[in-house]
Write an enzyme that holds these catalytic residues in place. Sequence first.
Site, PDB file in Angstrom:
ATOM      1  N   GLU A  93      -7.778  -1.504   7.398  1.00 48.55           N
ATOM      2  CA  GLU A  93      -7.496  -1.641   5.967  1.00 48.55           C
ATOM      3  C   GLU A  93      -6.946  -0.346   5.385  1.00 48.55           C
ATOM      4  OE1 GLU A  93      -6.893  -4.507   4.457  1.00 48.55           O
ATOM      5  OE2 GLU A  93      -8.953  -5.157   4.796  1.00 48.55           O
ATOM      6  N   HIS A  94      -5.953  -0.488   4.531  1.00 48.64           N
ATOM      7  CA  HIS A  94      -5.312   0.662   3.888  1.00 48.64           C
ATOM      8  C   HIS A  94      -4.752   1.640   4.924  1.00 48.64           C
ATOM      9  CE1 HIS A  94      -5.660   0.131  -0.449  1.00 48.64           C
ATOM     10  NE2 HIS A  94      -6.811  -0.482  -0.222  1.00 48.64           N
TER      11      HIS A  94
ATOM     12  N   ASP B 133       0.534  -7.968   4.963  1.00 51.40           N
ATOM     13  CA  ASP B 133       0.308  -9.340   4.503  1.00 51.40           C
ATOM     14  C   ASP B 133       1.456 -10.263   4.894  1.00 51.40           C
ATOM     15  OD1 ASP B 133      -1.810  -8.044   3.348  1.00 51.40           O
ATOM     16  OD2 ASP B 133      -0.897  -7.965   1.364  1.00 51.40           O
TER      17      ASP B 133
HETATM   18  C1  GLA Z   1      -2.973  -5.094   0.160  1.00 50.09           C
HETATM   19  C2  GLA Z   1      -1.540  -4.746   0.534  1.00 50.09           C
HETATM   20  C3  GLA Z   1      -1.420  -4.519   2.034  1.00 50.09           C
HETATM   21  C4  GLA Z   1      -2.468  -3.550   2.547  1.00 50.09           C
HETATM   22  C5  GLA Z   1      -3.851  -3.932   2.023  1.00 50.09           C
HETATM   23  C6  GLA Z   1      -4.886  -2.899   2.389  1.00 50.09           C
HETATM   24  O1  GLA Z   1      -3.320  -6.333   0.695  1.00 50.09           O
HETATM   25  O2  GLA Z   1      -0.663  -5.775   0.156  1.00 50.09           O
HETATM   26  O3  GLA Z   1      -0.113  -4.056   2.324  1.00 50.09           O
HETATM   27  O4  GLA Z   1      -2.141  -2.229   2.219  1.00 50.09           O
HETATM   28  O5  GLA Z   1      -3.853  -4.096   0.611  1.00 50.09           O
HETATM   29  O6  GLA Z   1      -5.047  -2.851   3.756  1.00 50.09           O
END
Ligand code: GLA
Length: 370
Positions: free
Chosen positions: A27-28, A165
């Site tokens: 994540e992130h 995503d």
């Molecule tokens: C959101 C963003 C993704 C990613 C996540 C964190 O979903 O759209 O690109 O950065 O946050 O992992």
Amino acid sequence: MTGFRNLFDREPDGRWAAPGRVNLIGEHVDYAEGLCLPFAIAERTVVEVGARTDGRVRLQSAAEGEGWEGALDAIGPGSPAGWAGYAAGVLWALREAGHSVGGIDLLVSETVPLGAGLSSSAALECATALAVNDLFGLALDRRELAAACIRAENDVVGASTGGMDQAASLLSTAGHALLLDTRDGSTRQVPFAPADDGLRVLVIDTRVRHHLADGQYGERRAAVEKAAATLGLHSLRDATLRDLDALDGEPLRRARHVVTEIARVREAVALLDDGRLQDIGPLLDASHTSLAKDFEVSCRELDLACETARASGAFGARMVGGGFGGSAIALVPVSRVDDVATSVRDAFTAEGLRQPEIRRADPSEGAHRL
Ligand code: GLA
């Protein structure tokens, strides 16, 4: 609901579906050239689309407020505002990439839950991209379509998200998690079938709504890029914990999240490849702690959901997506699913919080024509 025929006085040329996603771990890190491991879920966005020959674009949604109508040439950074920007932005991005695209009539007839951290925006972009690709014979592959969707979100909507995503929605396959290397866009399908191990992934939607264009997300991304620059690196992908000795305070904590999270993805993939899904629990917990303490993108409701899920039988739990609300996931033995769900609901009630929405997440197929 008002149907396509009523709205546009014609029939659609087809229907296309694109799923939301849950990120198992990683994540992130997708804007730091990192690794992530999302999978597509059964919740999906469906668009009904008809091609036009006059360069007009008409967009409507059964779930959102006002639609949008305008010329292809009226689409660009910041226009249209609101939800329509995700769909229109794809048309703009494809044209910017040199593809010949006409106008469309589009109705969003079904949607991934909005604002739940399950990527409803990417699902809308990806369903639209697939439709436009088919209707105008662009013959682009899914990676190229994902790139157009990311551009739509970054440049037209103005949300500086990474590409996880869109890749998850377009490239996932049922029964797998998608190992995505955001440095070169390469992917690998990692077998992931919790049900075969007597496990289930629960999604706990806190119903605290977040909005990615709201600034906090962009601040985190900027902090990560700044930390890389301070270290003289192109991205934090190659940074080691020792490299981070050159940082302190908040920059150190932000960077430490990214470096440790990428390492956790590698460990999780090794365990999955080894058929040891149940053993990823501690990695999920560590990911959450890192997101909460070092990256500071969790919130009270997400923390409560994770703590309660663990205390009532989950092997691991973590927030997913951008944070500041949205959903958490918990890896739970099937025999404990009811206990976990009840405990989480009770805990929210006891704290005077809104009831969370709890659903199961099964690794599902990526975007497709219906
Ligand atoms: C959101 C963003 C993704 C990613 C996540 C964190 O979903 O759209 O690109 O950065 O946050 O992992």
